[in-house]
Enzyme design. Structure first.
Site, PDB file in Angstrom:
ATOM      1  N   HIS A 449       0.812  -1.217   0.000  1.00  0.00           N
ATOM      2  CA  HIS A 449       0.000   0.000   0.000  1.00  0.00           C
ATOM      3  C   HIS A 449       0.853   1.278   0.000  1.00  0.00           C
ATOM      4  O   HIS A 449       0.625   2.163   0.824  1.00  0.00           O
ATOM      5  CB  HIS A 449      -0.920   0.025   1.233  1.00  0.00           C
ATOM      6  CG  HIS A 449      -1.911  -1.080   1.280  1.00  0.00           C
ATOM      7  ND1 HIS A 449      -2.569  -1.459   2.437  1.00  0.00           N
ATOM      8  CD2 HIS A 449      -2.392  -1.890   0.318  1.00  0.00           C
ATOM      9  CE1 HIS A 449      -3.389  -2.462   2.179  1.00  0.00           C
ATOM     10  NE2 HIS A 449      -3.295  -2.744   0.902  1.00  0.00           N
TER      11      HIS A 449
HETATM   12  C1  LIG Z   1       0.028  -7.651  -4.720  1.00  0.00           C
HETATM   13  C2  LIG Z   1      -0.874  -6.526  -4.311  1.00  0.00           C
HETATM   14  C3  LIG Z   1      -1.934  -6.785  -3.441  1.00  0.00           C
HETATM   15  C4  LIG Z   1      -2.785  -5.754  -3.050  1.00  0.00           C
HETATM   16  N1  LIG Z   1      -3.904  -6.056  -2.328  1.00  0.00           N
HETATM   17  C5  LIG Z   1      -4.822  -5.089  -2.119  1.00  0.00           C
HETATM   18  C6  LIG Z   1      -6.074  -5.414  -1.545  1.00  0.00           C
HETATM   19  O1  LIG Z   1      -6.374  -6.575  -1.272  1.00  0.00           O
HETATM   20  N2  LIG Z   1      -6.955  -4.414  -1.314  1.00  0.00           N
HETATM   21  C7  LIG Z   1      -6.654  -3.107  -1.624  1.00  0.00           C
HETATM   22  O2  LIG Z   1      -7.485  -2.226  -1.372  1.00  0.00           O
HETATM   23  N3  LIG Z   1      -5.478  -2.777  -2.194  1.00  0.00           N
HETATM   24  C8  LIG Z   1      -4.573  -3.743  -2.477  1.00  0.00           C
HETATM   25  N4  LIG Z   1      -3.422  -3.425  -3.111  1.00  0.00           N
HETATM   26  C9  LIG Z   1      -3.140  -2.016  -3.399  1.00  0.00           C
HETATM   27  C10 LIG Z   1      -3.986  -1.419  -4.530  1.00  0.00           C
HETATM   28  O3  LIG Z   1      -4.207  -2.359  -5.550  1.00  0.00           O
HETATM   29  C11 LIG Z   1      -3.261  -0.169  -5.042  1.00  0.00           C
HETATM   30  O4  LIG Z   1      -3.149   0.768  -3.986  1.00  0.00           O
HETATM   31  C12 LIG Z   1      -3.972   0.520  -6.190  1.00  0.00           C
HETATM   32  O5  LIG Z   1      -4.260  -0.374  -7.224  1.00  0.00           O
HETATM   33  C13 LIG Z   1      -3.075   1.655  -6.689  1.00  0.00           C
HETATM   34  O6  LIG Z   1      -3.700   2.329  -7.738  1.00  0.00           O
HETATM   35  P1  LIG Z   1      -2.885   3.402  -8.589  1.00  0.00           P
HETATM   36  O7  LIG Z   1      -3.822   3.870  -9.645  1.00  0.00           O
HETATM   37  O8  LIG Z   1      -2.288   4.386  -7.668  1.00  0.00           O
HETATM   38  O9  LIG Z   1      -1.652   2.599  -9.222  1.00  0.00           O
HETATM   39  P2  LIG Z   1      -1.628   1.266 -10.081  1.00  0.00           P
HETATM   40  O10 LIG Z   1      -2.938   0.554 -10.020  1.00  0.00           O
HETATM   41  O11 LIG Z   1      -0.417   0.526  -9.692  1.00  0.00           O
HETATM   42  O12 LIG Z   1      -1.516   1.793 -11.581  1.00  0.00           O
HETATM   43  C14 LIG Z   1      -0.400   2.407 -12.160  1.00  0.00           C
HETATM   44  C15 LIG Z   1      -0.443   2.085 -13.640  1.00  0.00           C
HETATM   45  O13 LIG Z   1       0.426   2.958 -14.341  1.00  0.00           O
HETATM   46  C16 LIG Z   1       1.211   2.214 -15.245  1.00  0.00           C
HETATM   47  N5  LIG Z   1       2.454   2.953 -15.435  1.00  0.00           N
HETATM   48  C17 LIG Z   1       3.380   3.205 -14.488  1.00  0.00           C
HETATM   49  N6  LIG Z   1       4.381   3.938 -15.016  1.00  0.00           N
HETATM   50  C18 LIG Z   1       4.063   4.164 -16.301  1.00  0.00           C
HETATM   51  C19 LIG Z   1       4.714   4.863 -17.358  1.00  0.00           C
HETATM   52  N7  LIG Z   1       5.884   5.473 -17.173  1.00  0.00           N
HETATM   53  N8  LIG Z   1       4.106   4.896 -18.584  1.00  0.00           N
HETATM   54  C20 LIG Z   1       2.910   4.283 -18.763  1.00  0.00           C
HETATM   55  N9  LIG Z   1       2.267   3.594 -17.799  1.00  0.00           N
HETATM   56  C21 LIG Z   1       2.840   3.545 -16.580  1.00  0.00           C
HETATM   57  C22 LIG Z   1       1.397   0.882 -14.545  1.00  0.00           C
HETATM   58  O14 LIG Z   1       1.800  -0.127 -15.425  1.00  0.00           O
HETATM   59  C23 LIG Z   1       0.026   0.671 -13.934  1.00  0.00           C
HETATM   60  O15 LIG Z   1      -0.855   0.056 -14.839  1.00  0.00           O
HETATM   61  C24 LIG Z   1      -2.538  -4.422  -3.509  1.00  0.00           C
HETATM   62  C25 LIG Z   1      -1.481  -4.164  -4.376  1.00  0.00           C
HETATM   63  C26 LIG Z   1      -0.650  -5.196  -4.779  1.00  0.00           C
HETATM   64  C27 LIG Z   1       0.482  -4.906  -5.728  1.00  0.00           C
END
Ligand SMILES: Cc1cc2nc3c(=O)[nH]c(=O)nc-3n(C[C@H](O)[C@H](O)[C@H](O)COP(=O)(O)OP(=O)(O)OC[C@H]3O[C@@H](n4cnc5c(N)ncnc54)[C@H](O)[C@@H]3O)c2cc1C
Length: 514
Positions: A449
């Site tokens: 997280h």
């Molecule tokens: C293994 C795991 C288990 C988890 N379990 C839970 C859970 O059970 N419950 C819960 O609430 N949360 C959980 N989380 C956390 C939750 O999923 C994340 O906090 C949330 O998905 C983050 O969202 P975000 O949009 O910030 O980033 P992300 O969903 O990580 O999205 C970022 C996106 O940007 C893309 N990207 C990055 N850099 C670039 C670039 N330079 N150019 C183009 N694209 C790029 C990436 O490939 C990705 O697709 C978990 C996370 C993980 C990894």
């Protein structure tokens, strides 16, 4: 233009493209979310270190026996929501009121509640919050045992002030993962005003003076540039968004100079304020079978393929307890994760036998770290220094030690004791606080997280304002987990969806201006 099709990027792309007069370009470094294991709830750790994972690691952690902690992040449509454990626990009213009290106007509990609601079926949205289809009987025994130790029952871990032990609700539909891409992005992809480019890795934000005009990216076709008519919105997550800002010359002056990057706009807070949930706990072998150790048996696979039922529908952590370790606290500071499987080696190794894990999580860590560049190469992984257990008072470690002690009580309580074979970790010889602490240093892992590295606020270290606009740069917003000023006492996926729902309104309001 949106960079990153993760939890936040999928919501924004879908919401903004509802207006046919707006054209949305969504760039994603990863590929399509077609891998079979993405859909199978219990298989999420099979996605670790595959092509849908950025497979990061922290720098060696001084207070975790010098270990580099493995940090999975989704690199695929849906981002981390395509590889996560599907738990839906959004935190406590006090978390969001705390954001507002610290100068982030518009983000109090009352302010954010409509956006949580709008994302779910009750509010007409596609974010799925389902009951488990097939709860494991050892999970039930753990929940009953927790109650026997005096932890109150909690019917709804998403109540405004959740406390106690209860069953976790999950982002699943009919026994399959329902990622944010499934809910928001895929239905929107038929719209002619939405273009999704996969395999497009953004390498920098294009700036004209203090205005963001687009991004450069590498795709299978080579180096490309895309120009934004209105805004560039970074949704790369808590590691990649600050990395992209730094690569673009936006960040702390000295850090950019260290890597020979020309300063475009000095913003000292970029990459600072990294907070993460650290987890450690008790692993216990059971005399009773039926745990996820058998998830890959022929019977289990057949049940899943034929009926979408059985062990493979488990999200692993099927129940959780939110607990105050000291009665005078306003809200829980410890979470216990109840899982009918031995979750070993940060999830990288298969369970060795039947057993359960009771994990402890520091919900409000005092340790704060940072993320930066290893080099000016955009394809190098970012430098991740979470400073786990570094708080000078040792409060984070104390919470985990208390968590291990409570976990042991639960395993010894009458409802669970008949199933208990032996404690494997920390093991029966670890009795003093120091011995328990040693096992925590040896075994702790991230609960995945990370937040806070482009935090909202109005002070000098804030990176974005409460409307998520990067301070001092026009036409550039950050919308993802990195804008959270403080970790919620829950899990981060639904809060990120909420942030993106609200961001969609903020962006629309700007577009409506003359
Ligand atoms: C293994 C795991 C288990 C988890 N379990 C839970 C859970 O059970 N419950 C819960 O609430 N949360 C959980 N989380 C956390 C939750 O999923 C994340 O906090 C949330 O998905 C983050 O969202 P975000 O949009 O910030 O980033 P992300 O969903 O990580 O999205 C970022 C996106 O940007 C893309 N990207 C990055 N850099 C670039 C670039 N330079 N150019 C183009 N694209 C790029 C990436 O490939 C990705 O697709 C978990 C996370 C993980 C990894």
């Amino acid at each position: 233009m949106i960079v990153g099709a993760g939890s936040a990027g999928c919501v924004l792309a879908a919401r903004l493209s509802e207006d046919p007069s707006v054209s949305v370009l969504l760039l994603e470094a990863g590929g399509e979310d077609r891998k079979r294991e993405i859909r199978i709830p219990a298989a999420f750790s099979k996605l670790y270190r595959t092509d849908v994972d950025w497979s990061y690691a922290t720098v060696p952690q001084e207070r975790l026996a010098g270990r580099q902690i493995y940090v999975p992040r989704g690199k695929v449509l849906g981002g981390s929501s395509s590889i996560n454990a599907q738990m839906v626990i959004r935190g406590h009213r006090a978390d969001y009121d705390g954001w507002a009290a610290n100068g982030v106007d518009g983000w109090s509990w009352q302010d954010v509640l409509p956006y949580f609601e709008r994302s779910t079926a009750d509010g007409g949205g596609p974010f799925e919050i389902a009951e488990h289809r097939d709860r494991n009987r050892l999970t039930e025994a753990l929940v009953d045992a927790a109650r026997e130790t005096g932890v109150p029952h909690c019917d709804d871990l998403n109540a405004p002030e959740p406390e106690g032990v209860g069953y976790v609700r999950v982002s699943q539909r009919a026994g399959r993962r329902w990622s944010v891409a499934d809910g928001y992005l895929h239905p929107a992809r038929e719209r002619p005003n939405l273009t999704v480019l996969t395999g497009a890795h953004a390498t920098g934000v294009l700036l004209e003076g203090r205005r963001a005009t687009g991004v450069c990216y590498r795709s299978p076709g080579g180096e490309e540039e895309a120009r934004a008519r209105r805004e560039v919105i970074l949704c790369g997550g808590a590691f990649n968004t600050p990395q992209l800002l730094l690569l673009s010359g936006i960040g702390p002056r000295e850090h950019l100079a260290e890597h020979g990057i020309e300063l475009a706009h000095e913003l000292p807070g970029v990459g600072r304020n990294l907070q993460d949930h650290l987890a450690a706990g008790v692993l216990a072998a059971t005399t009773t079978g039926g745990t996820l150790y058998a998830a890959e048996s022929a019977r289990s696979i057949a049940r899943y393929l034929l009926f979408r039922r059985g062990l493979l529908t488990s999200n692993v952590v099927e129940a959780a307890a939110l607990v105050r370790t000291r009665p005078e606290l306003r809200a829980p500071d410890l979470e216990l994760l109840l899982a009918p499987v031995l979750f070993v080696d940060e999830g990288l190794a298969p369970p060795p036998r039947h057993g359960v894990t009771v994990g402890a999580v520091v919900l409000q860590p005092k340790s704060v770290g940072w993320v930066g560049l290893r080099s000016s190469d955009p394809f190098d992984s970012p430098l991740i220094e979470p400073c786990y257990l570094a708080d000078p008072e040792g409060e984070d470690l104390r919470v985990l030690v208390d968590g291990v002690r409570l976990a042991r009580k639960i395993l010894a309580a009458p409802a669970f004791a008949p199933h208990l074979d032996e404690e494997l970790e920390p093991g029966p010889t670890a009795t003093t606080d120091e011995e328990v602490a040693d096992s925590i240093r040896r075994l702790a892992q991230t609960l995945y997280h990370p937040v806070g590295t482009c935090r909202m606020g109005t002070d000098d270290e804030a990176v974005v304002d409460p409307e998520l606009r990067v301070h001092g740069v026009e036409g550039l917003r950050v919308v993802d987990a990195s804008v959270m000023p403080r970790l919620p006492r829950g899990h981060t996926n639904w809060p990120v969806v909420m942030i993106a729902e609200k961001a969609a309104d903020l962006v629309r309001a700007t577009m409506a201006l003359p």
